[in-house]
Design an enzyme around this catalytic site. Sequence first.
Site, PDB file in Angstrom:
ATOM      1  N   GLU A 143       0.802  -1.235   0.000  1.00 42.78           N
ATOM      2  CA  GLU A 143       0.000   0.000   0.000  1.00 42.78           C
ATOM      3  C   GLU A 143       0.830   1.279   0.000  1.00 42.78           C
ATOM      4  OE1 GLU A 143      -3.020   0.759  -0.294  1.00 42.78           O
ATOM      5  OE2 GLU A 143      -4.184  -1.069   0.051  1.00 42.78           O
TER       6      GLU A 143
ATOM      7  N   GLU B 262      -5.103  -9.942  -0.944  1.00 44.63           N
ATOM      8  CA  GLU B 262      -5.942  -9.870   0.254  1.00 44.63           C
ATOM      9  C   GLU B 262      -7.390 -10.023  -0.194  1.00 44.63           C
ATOM     10  OE1 GLU B 262      -5.264  -6.325   2.641  1.00 44.63           O
ATOM     11  OE2 GLU B 262      -3.098  -6.478   2.345  1.00 44.63           O
TER      12      GLU B 262
HETATM   13  C1  IPT Z   1      -5.519  -3.415   3.155  1.00 44.86           C
HETATM   14  C2  IPT Z   1      -4.194  -3.362   3.827  1.00 44.86           C
HETATM   15  O1  IPT Z   1      -3.175  -3.807   2.966  1.00 44.86           O
HETATM   16  C3  IPT Z   1      -4.144  -4.185   5.071  1.00 44.86           C
HETATM   17  O2  IPT Z   1      -2.998  -3.848   5.793  1.00 44.86           O
HETATM   18  C4  IPT Z   1      -5.367  -3.958   5.907  1.00 44.86           C
HETATM   19  O3  IPT Z   1      -5.420  -2.630   6.304  1.00 44.86           O
HETATM   20  C5  IPT Z   1      -6.563  -4.283   5.106  1.00 44.86           C
HETATM   21  O4  IPT Z   1      -6.630  -3.444   3.990  1.00 44.86           O
HETATM   22  C6  IPT Z   1      -7.846  -4.059   5.870  1.00 44.86           C
HETATM   23  O5  IPT Z   1      -7.836  -4.588   7.135  1.00 44.86           O
HETATM   24  S1  IPT Z   1      -5.635  -1.916   2.273  1.00 44.86           S
HETATM   25  C7  IPT Z   1      -7.270  -1.653   1.748  1.00 44.86           C
HETATM   26  C8  IPT Z   1      -7.364  -0.220   1.278  1.00 44.86           C
HETATM   27  C9  IPT Z   1      -7.656  -2.546   0.650  1.00 44.86           C
END
Ligand code: IPT
Length: 964
Positions: free
Chosen positions: A398, A475
Amino acid sequence: MRYFEDLTPSTGAREPRAWLRSSRSRISLNGRWDFKLWGRAPEGVPAVGGDWGSIEVPGHWVLQGHDRPRYTNTAFPFPIHPPYAPDANPTGDHVRWFSLPEDWPVDGAVLRFEGVDSAFKVWVNGVEAGTAKGSRLPSEFDVGALLRPGRNVLAVRVHQWSSGSYLEDQDMWWLPGIFRDVTLLARPLIDDVFVHASYDHVTGGGSLTVETVPGAVIRVPELGIVTEPGVPVEITAVEPWSAEVPRLYDATVEVPGETVELRIGFRTVAMVHGVFTANGRPLFFRGVNRHEHDERRGRALSVEAMRQDLVLMKQHNINAVRTAHYPPHPAFLDLCDELGLWVIDECDIETHGFIYTDWRGNPADDPDWAPMMLDRMRRMVERDKNHPSVVIWSLANESDRGQNFGVLASWTRERDPSRAVFYERDRTYEFSDFYSLMYPPLEDLEAIGTRTEDVTTEDSSLEARRRALPFILAEYAHAMGNGPGGLADYQRVLERYPRLQGGFVWEWIDHGLLLPAATDHVYGGDFGERLHGTNFCIDGLLFPDRTPSPGLAEYKKVLESVRITGLLTIENHRTFAGTDDLEFLWSVTSDGIEVASGHLDVPNILPGTSTQLEPPPLTVLPPQTARPSSPSDVERVLTVRAVLAKDTAWANAGHEVAWSQFVLEQPELAPASSGLPVVQSGDVLRLGGGEFDRNTGRLTHLYGQQVDGPQLDLWRAPTDNDNGQGGRNGVTQEWRAAGLDRLLHRVDGVDVTDNGLVVRTRVAPEGLGVGVRTTYRWTAYDDNLQLTVDVQPEGEWSGTAVTPRCTSWPRLGVRLQVPSGLENVLWYGGGPGEAYADSHCAARVGRFQHTVDELQTPYVVPQENGARTDVRWAELTDAEGNGLRVTGAPHFQLTARRWTTEDLEAARHRSDLTPRDHIYLNLDLAQSGLGSASCGPPTRDPLEIAPYTFSLTFTPIGGKSVDN
Ligand code: IPT
């Protein structure tokens, strides 16, 4: 400019090198240190005074009673003015005395820090040895000349905020301190080792080259290898390393005076026609994102906790970890090598908070910051380069697009061409070997699978390059609170297209912290901070104490790499291993009670193939179970399970890796006997075992037990995923706007009929025109009291120009209050864990027994939980065995708790929940799915607003009905 604010990564530090297990002398400096916390950075050499306390190293001072931890998601908790730190910069002075043994080689010693958050300066015997930044990375200083025989004193000044903090804006607690080991090493003679161990899947041979100091002797006894640095050794037959079969060979590197021990894994990863392969086969990641977290120790994790994480991952069919978002403690990667996990090792870089300047000043795109960033990349790659488990280097998380990533990627590719490079957030993917996204809706994933996704960059050559890349879902499935929902849907799409090489659920563990003496977990906002990330870091598959959540059980089920399908096929979805480590067992239950069981003879099934077997019921079962068409008053279910045949490093023989169930016979509905009449005496109506209030039609007694209800209930205690992201994509707002949290019940008629009682009502929110006509029809026969609920929505639920639109209901069912003694719950249906419409794969049909307290899922932030689905019947009994049974037609969902939904909704921490004097039962036809909208798309399984009818039958248990 002060050293902790400049853009120098370190002063006086040694060149980065591999983490090695060496025979040279070492002194652990972990333990109790003298400690003093300052509100701002002091001058001078730390000197222990009367007002000093002490602290445990490794550790974070904010978790040991000094100052407080701070949680923000993306926001920097200081003004964005790089590279400056605020004046209010908590600074911890750490001092430790230690003795050098007499035979210690004083002329050469290295002081090694595995991790100090976020910038520090070191003095040995009052003389400065150096400074460093880069919290989750090692630093070493030559201190031989500063040591003296006997007693020595080490002082370390640690600043919470530094220029480095601008690169460390990961979504996690800000936890300053010396949080990883501190060691004094006798000067290494073998300074560095770089193992290149590859596997040729065509020949089955391997190749080994070890770069290290000239003159060293390298030995791999098991392979009969004795060789020298830099000379490739070809091995004609070697067993490869993979996450499925993590074969390691012990090796040593030796010079006079030092031996380094290595564990070598032979494996080759390669990009083949746009597919990422290991040992010649496409890899598929069944992954999780893992932060280092311990509820009391923060990121100062014990090795036992690391092992526990990995054992739990292996036990839950997980085969990959992304070390979100920084290199883990080095011991963790040793354990990944040993237990078998594919690793994406991620650098300690995230500049997320620059979203609040619209990315102006983003260090990732400023060449002045390139040295700081490259220093981090080098320290990670050098430290971790010998781990077979690490197959991908991730540049950062990010941090938007930035030219510095080009610098990092080129250096990495040159230094280690044997691995792939990953970076998700640059939409050109110029520096990444993978295309990747976070939290896409399923349709987008499908489009990527079929290579029909939208353009991501205007630059046509970069666009063409990106389109040829394999895809990793970095993710998805935000496991915040109750959830995630939809894992099975994602898995189906991920497995369908070769371009999709798997995904990593966000995230492994809830970051709830227990402060000293506390019993409830804290999260953002608990200290009255104005700027914080609320409970957004309470989003793991494990609770903070490392107990698995229902989400992890669900993930385990959908990840199964051995699938038992159709009556009866066994599919092996593994990449490398056959199935001869497994044993296959079957059993048949009759209404949940086992009536037959046995072993299945399954040949070794090669990876990527399947085998069809004779289903056991047709060959082995008693005759009546072999004829599916025969009339039955019971439900017969066949369960087939695959369990480990032998103990492994991560589970014992008998551990279940896969299972499936097949309903062989369903019971035929018994025709109801003729109805009993309603008997009226004063204001009381009696029907079967029930007593009703003449005016309200409410059931007040059931088989002698005082009850209240059952009454239509559409509300649930909103989950984090219901709430969505700050109200943007959640459903809670819509539900509240439609008044579902403030429904009123009006009785329109209580009519005694020939065969029972009919209670007509209208349930509707204050202030709005929508409503639900709800009719309760009661009949009784024998001991049974049957309720049929008919639900007819009316009015403009879909909204008008002036009224809100509501597209789903949280739940549909009835709520019934029963005495608190009816706390023993035995049910036949889905279990043992909670389940919801889009998260029910892990629930198997069986008989389960829990107390009401055990039915609760202890989410850190209380919210709707605990539903058991597909319940055929449930019995609630007291200590004497008296109580009642509820049978549903169709199957129902059971939720039982000692507090109301409204109590649950109001609670912010678990300690806010106080048991009331009753048990509240929710008997639902359905609930909306969970989804993952707290960071992702809304649920795909909302409960539609429509007419519904369902029945519940109550039967007495125990017989000792008290007449009141
Ligand atoms: C994404 C982040 O990479 C992770 O660290 C965490 O914050 C997650 O979201 C949510 O819990 S960033 C998001 C803008 C997709």
